[in-house]
Design an enzyme around this catalytic site. Structure first.
Site, PDB file in Angstrom:
ATOM      1  N   ALA A   1     -56.861  41.785  -8.139  1.00 13.70           N
ATOM      2  CA  ALA A   1     -56.653  40.338  -8.135  1.00 13.70           C
ATOM      3  C   ALA A   1     -56.384  39.871  -9.551  1.00 13.70           C
ATOM      4  CB  ALA A   1     -57.879  39.627  -7.567  1.00 13.70           C
ATOM      5  N   ASP A   2     -55.779  38.708  -9.641  1.00 14.06           N
ATOM      6  CA  ASP A   2     -55.602  38.061 -10.933  1.00 14.06           C
ATOM      7  C   ASP A   2     -55.836  36.573 -10.743  1.00 14.06           C
ATOM      8  OD1 ASP A   2     -54.646  38.414 -13.818  1.00 14.06           O
ATOM      9  OD2 ASP A   2     -53.536  36.666 -13.111  1.00 14.06           O
TER      10      ASP A   2
END
Length: 192
Positions: free
Chosen positions: A67-68
């Site tokens: 994820a970011d």
């Protein structure tokens, strides 16, 4: 099947545990997180999540979760501040305004990639000098997109959100559960 979490974030591990999921391995990828010239926040965030998922070494049946999280003030990307001075500039810029927190999630199994972006709106109050200096002294801003952590001391600065609280923290659970299920990961198991 092995579940690999491509993140060093303890918050992402804690959030994943709320789904009854414990990663078998934690392998944070090392990628260039610099925005490309003219890149807008949402495509930037989605690109990073996908690049992180691609960068994690995994077998063909392994599932990689990456994820970011990006904070956007209009078209401006506020990444992780390099130092307290930059964190202060971010917090002053965010004060009294609404901004977006975008979290992109990417799940890879073999050559297949599932991806979602979740956009939440956040309003931060204007910080007094005392609040700003105390927050900077806490060090909580370090390693946090936009220079703050909503689940920590900065929660006192956030009077309003619209969207996914877990997305703002760094892993939107509803969307993550859907992606993991699509990749064949069993969910909602109590920790052994």
């Amino acid at each position: 099947m092995t579940l690999i979490l491509g993140s060093a974030s303890p918050r992402r591990r804690e959030l994943l545990a709320q789904l009854g999921v414990t990663p078998d391995a934690i392998l944070p990828p090392d990628i260039d997180e610099e925005p490309r010239r003219g890149e807008l926040p949402r495509p930037y965030c989605a690109r990073l999540a996908a690049e992180k998922a691609a960068a994690v070494a995994a077998g063909p049946e392994d599932v990689v979760l990456c994820a970011d999280t990006t904070v956007a003030l209009g078209r401006r990307i506020l990444g992780k501040p390099a130092d307290a001075g930059e964190a202060a500039r971010f917090l002053v810029a965010l004060g009294g305004r609404r901004h977006e927190v975008i979290t992109a999630v990417a799940v890879r199994r073999g050559d297949r990639l599932w991806q979602r972006e979740v956009v939440s709106q956040v309003k931060m109050k204007r910080l007094s000098d005392l609040e700003l200096n105390a927050y900077l002294a806490s060090g909580e801003w370090e390693g946090k997109a936009g220079g703050y952590a909503i689940q920590g001391l900065a929660s006192a600065f956030i009077p309003w959100i619209s969207g996914s609280f877990t997305g703002i923290v760094g892993l939107p659970l509803a969307e993550t559960a859907t992606l993991l299920a699509a990749a064949g990961v069993p969910l909602y198991r109590a920790a052994a």
